[in-house]
Motif scaffolding. Structure first.
Motif, PDB file in Angstrom:
ATOM      1  N   GLY A  86       0.806  -1.216   0.000  1.00  0.00           N
ATOM      2  CA  GLY A  86       0.000   0.000   0.000  1.00  0.00           C
ATOM      3  C   GLY A  86       0.839   1.265   0.000  1.00  0.00           C
ATOM      4  O   GLY A  86       2.039   1.248   0.262  1.00  0.00           O
ATOM      5  N   LYS A  87       0.162   2.376  -0.277  1.00  0.00           N
ATOM      6  CA  LYS A  87       0.874   3.640  -0.476  1.00  0.00           C
ATOM      7  C   LYS A  87       1.572   4.142   0.786  1.00  0.00           C
ATOM      8  O   LYS A  87       2.608   4.801   0.711  1.00  0.00           O
ATOM      9  N   TYR A  88       1.003   3.852   1.970  1.00  0.00           N
ATOM     10  CA  TYR A  88       1.626   4.338   3.202  1.00  0.00           C
ATOM     11  C   TYR A  88       3.000   3.705   3.435  1.00  0.00           C
ATOM     12  O   TYR A  88       3.853   4.276   4.106  1.00  0.00           O
ATOM     13  N   GLN A  89       3.210   2.499   2.894  1.00  0.00           N
ATOM     14  CA  GLN A  89       4.508   1.839   2.984  1.00  0.00           C
ATOM     15  C   GLN A  89       5.382   2.147   1.761  1.00  0.00           C
ATOM     16  O   GLN A  89       6.578   2.369   1.884  1.00  0.00           O
ATOM     17  N   PHE A  90       4.741   2.185   0.589  1.00  0.00           N
ATOM     18  CA  PHE A  90       5.512   2.315  -0.651  1.00  0.00           C
ATOM     19  C   PHE A  90       6.089   3.718  -0.843  1.00  0.00           C
ATOM     20  O   PHE A  90       7.268   3.856  -1.229  1.00  0.00           O
ATOM     21  N   ILE A  91       5.307   4.744  -0.599  1.00  0.00           N
ATOM     22  CA  ILE A  91       5.770   6.114  -0.899  1.00  0.00           C
ATOM     23  C   ILE A  91       6.998   6.497  -0.065  1.00  0.00           C
ATOM     24  O   ILE A  91       7.989   6.978  -0.625  1.00  0.00           O
ATOM     25  N   PRO A  92       7.010   6.298   1.270  1.00  0.00           N
ATOM     26  CA  PRO A  92       8.250   6.595   2.013  1.00  0.00           C
ATOM     27  C   PRO A  92       9.423   5.746   1.540  1.00  0.00           C
ATOM     28  O   PRO A  92      10.560   6.227   1.501  1.00  0.00           O
ATOM     29  N   PHE A  93       9.156   4.480   1.167  1.00  0.00           N
ATOM     30  CA  PHE A  93      10.221   3.597   0.671  1.00  0.00           C
ATOM     31  C   PHE A  93      10.839   4.157  -0.607  1.00  0.00           C
ATOM     32  O   PHE A  93      12.061   4.314  -0.706  1.00  0.00           O
ATOM     33  N   ILE A  94      10.017   4.472  -1.595  1.00  0.00           N
ATOM     34  CA  ILE A  94      10.545   4.904  -2.896  1.00  0.00           C
ATOM     35  C   ILE A  94      11.154   6.297  -2.810  1.00  0.00           C
ATOM     36  O   ILE A  94      12.141   6.605  -3.494  1.00  0.00           O
ATOM     37  N   ILE A  95      10.596   7.161  -1.952  1.00  0.00           N
ATOM     38  CA  ILE A  95      11.177   8.496  -1.769  1.00  0.00           C
ATOM     39  C   ILE A  95      12.553   8.379  -1.119  1.00  0.00           C
ATOM     40  O   ILE A  95      13.507   9.069  -1.515  1.00  0.00           O
ATOM     41  N   THR A  96      12.686   7.494  -0.115  1.00  0.00           N
ATOM     42  CA  THR A  96      13.992   7.277   0.517  1.00  0.00           C
ATOM     43  C   THR A  96      14.996   6.766  -0.506  1.00  0.00           C
ATOM     44  O   THR A  96      16.132   7.254  -0.582  1.00  0.00           O
ATOM     45  N   LEU A  97      14.581   5.797  -1.307  1.00  0.00           N
ATOM     46  CA  LEU A  97      15.472   5.217  -2.330  1.00  0.00           C
ATOM     47  C   LEU A  97      15.990   6.297  -3.278  1.00  0.00           C
ATOM     48  O   LEU A  97      17.202   6.443  -3.481  1.00  0.00           O
ATOM     49  N   LEU A  98      15.064   7.071  -3.857  1.00  0.00           N
ATOM     50  CA  LEU A  98      15.457   8.088  -4.842  1.00  0.00           C
ATOM     51  C   LEU A  98      16.273   9.204  -4.202  1.00  0.00           C
ATOM     52  O   LEU A  98      17.241   9.705  -4.790  1.00  0.00           O
TER      53      LEU A  98
END
Length: 534
Positions: free
Chosen positions: A377-389
């Motif tokens: 879900g977005k609550y897990q995915f968005i912080p993950f992908i923002i941290t990665l980038l």
């Protein structure tokens, strides 16, 4: 029997120590290469991680050494400070880790969300992949940070050396096949990385014997010092520039290494506790002290910072290690190797090390990890992908900080949404609207609840239900009371309060115990309408 005697399982520990040594040797060289440090620095870190940390640690399975998770920090720090000043940061980081151990900060990793940690590791994996592409192609391009890396990568692909590319491709093939073919996985004593190294040496040897134009020249081979006397041996150790202790940038780097190395170590210890067949408990505060002492010694001798490393620890467990003697044996073998066969090590093509690092980077930034967080879900995915980038384009510290900020934002947002349940269907005049409050309603939920109440249609009937609520902030209670007494009357809204505790000092319109109220909850809308009319 949970024996702590280092010599109780000497036969199995020596065998597993040999396996870990074969895994660690190319990794020590490769991580030093990725960090922009002297290759010998990686060996020093591996030796100290094996002998010193191995002896001091309470973990019987984990193995310490230079870690892929620190390469991005180390590379930037060496570029900005120079190697001698960077060593001071390593020493300070070790001292900070000892301090963390004394203040019992062994649980620090529990305060970092898993999506931010995984995003950080995936970002580091992408950085490793990008940095190794020029070496894998035979290009001399140095990859810059930020968005300029795209132009550098384009340039690297214009400078391909066929011989180096052949060795890279062969090494990658060996690494992939060794992990995929079940029959080869059973050869525990022959790690894929070692076979890849042997393959690289063999291919370049064939190029040399056939006088091929594909020969890899010395500048693209490993270059470890080959001392011929004790004085020369002493001279190969880099000396820290102690004056750099007054440089504030050194302290920032030291703090960054402390946090990242400690988190990576604690996460690895948590994983290796599950791998330990004897299920022995590891005191994480003692582990931080052991890592701190190891980093101080490594910095003094000119080595890289270290952590407990999952790759080596899992190899150690799979090889049948019973006590920490296995880690100590691996460190001793690294020491013997660098003293006795540096000439052989200098035959290793850098392209092979680049291939090993490409595989490490891929494992850290595995697409399956991205898919996993997408499915959560977005609550897990968005912080993950923002941290990665952000780690890739803004740097590790900024990336983690931004990821933590986004996680907090989403936690607050999720908390606000879960504070009450509001049925949002289209309502007709006279329908009953339900606002069911959750177990905890804090001041953070005030704005959302206020917005919901203000949007209620005129002349509607509203039930505000606090039956399941354990805590309601006074700000929210005041808001509900004000809405009922003032705003609702102005809009012709009828408000019924249910389940508010006496401590809330709000008068319920329906007084009932749980059993009676449960019966009322299942009444039809018509019955609720009668309730409002009464």
């Amino acid at each position: 029997m949970k024996s702590n005697n280092l010599f109780a399982h000497l036969k199995s520990d020596v065998a597993s120590g040999l396996v870990v040594f074969l895994v660690a040797l190319p990794l020590c060289l490769g991580i030093a290469l990725a960090s922009g440090a002297p290759l010998f620095a990686g060996i020093i870190s591996g030796i100290i991680g094996g002998i010193v940390v191995g002896f001091l640690s309470q973990s019987h399975i984990s193995v310490s050494g230079p870690a892929a998770g620190l390469t991005a920090i180390v590379f930037v720090a060496i570029t900005d400070l120079g190697y001698e000043a960077f060593l001071i940061a390593v020493i300070l980081a070790g001292a900070m880790q000892i301090l963390l151990g004394f203040v019992k900060a062994g649980t620090i990793s529990n305060y970092f969300p898993s999506n931010v940690i995984e995003g950080m590791l995936a970002g580091i994996g992408v950085i490793i992949l990008i940095q190794q592409i020029p070496l894998a192609l035979g290009s001399d391009v140095e990859i810059s940070s930020g968005f300029g890396l795209f132009a550098d990568l384009f340039t690297a692909f214009q400078e391909i050396q066929p011989g180096i590319l052949i060795i890279t491709a062969a090494s990658l093939t060996v690494l992939i096949v060794w992990n995929k073919v079940a029959a080869l996985k059973k050869l525990k004593l022959v790690p894929g990385a070692l076979v890849a190294v042997a393959t690289g040496i063999l291919i370049n040897g064939i190029f040399i014997m056939t006088n091929s134009s594909l020969v890899v020249t010395p500048e693209y081979l490993v270059s470890l010092p080959v001392p011929t006397s004790f004085e020369e041996f002493k001279g190969i150790f880099a000396t820290p520039s102690y004056d750099a202790i007054f440089n504030p940038v050194v302290w920032v780097v030291a703090f960054t290494i402390t946090i990242v190395a400690s988190i990576e170590t604690l996460l690895c210890i948590e994983a290796t506790e599950r791998l330990d067949p004897l299920k022995r408990f590891v005191n994480t505060n003692m582990e931080l002290k052991a890592q701190g002492i190891g980093n101080i010694i490594s910095g003094v001798l000119g080595g890289l910072p270290m952590t407990s490393v999952v790759v080596r620890s899992s190899a150690n467990s799979n090889a049948g290690a019973k006590t920490k003697m296995s880690a100590i044996v691996h460190g001793l073998l690294l020491l013997i190797c660098v003293l006795s066969i540096p000439t052989i090590l200098n035959m290793i093509p850098m392209a092979t090390l680049a291939a090993i690092l490409l595989m490490i980077g891929y494992k850290l930034a595995n697409p399956s990890t991205v898919k996993h967080f997408w499915q959560r879900g977005k609550y897990q995915f968005i912080p993950f992908i923002i941290t990665l980038l952000a780690v890739v384009f803004l740097g590790l510290l900024n990336g983690v900080a931004l990821g933590m900020f986004m996680s907090i934002v989403f936690i607050l947002r999720g908390n606000i949404k879960k504070a009450y349940y509001f049925r949002t269907e289209e309502y007709k005049r006279g329908d009953v609207i339900h606002v069911d409050l959750a177990q905890e309603v804090s001041f953070l939920n005030k704005a959302a609840i206020k917005l919901t109440l203000n949007k209620l249609p005129d002349h509607s009937n509203v039930i505000i239900d606090a039956s399941d609520t354990v805590y309601i902030a006074q700000d929210v209670l005041d808001l509900i009371n004000e809405f009922k007494m003032i705003n609702a009357e102005e809009k012709g809204i009828t408000v019924v309060l249910i389940g508010f505790k006496k401590a809330y000092k709000l008068e319920n319109d329906i007084e009932s115990n749980n059993n009676v109220y449960t019966e009322k909850r299942v009444l039809s809308e018509d019955k609720y309408s009668e309730l409002f009319q009464n």
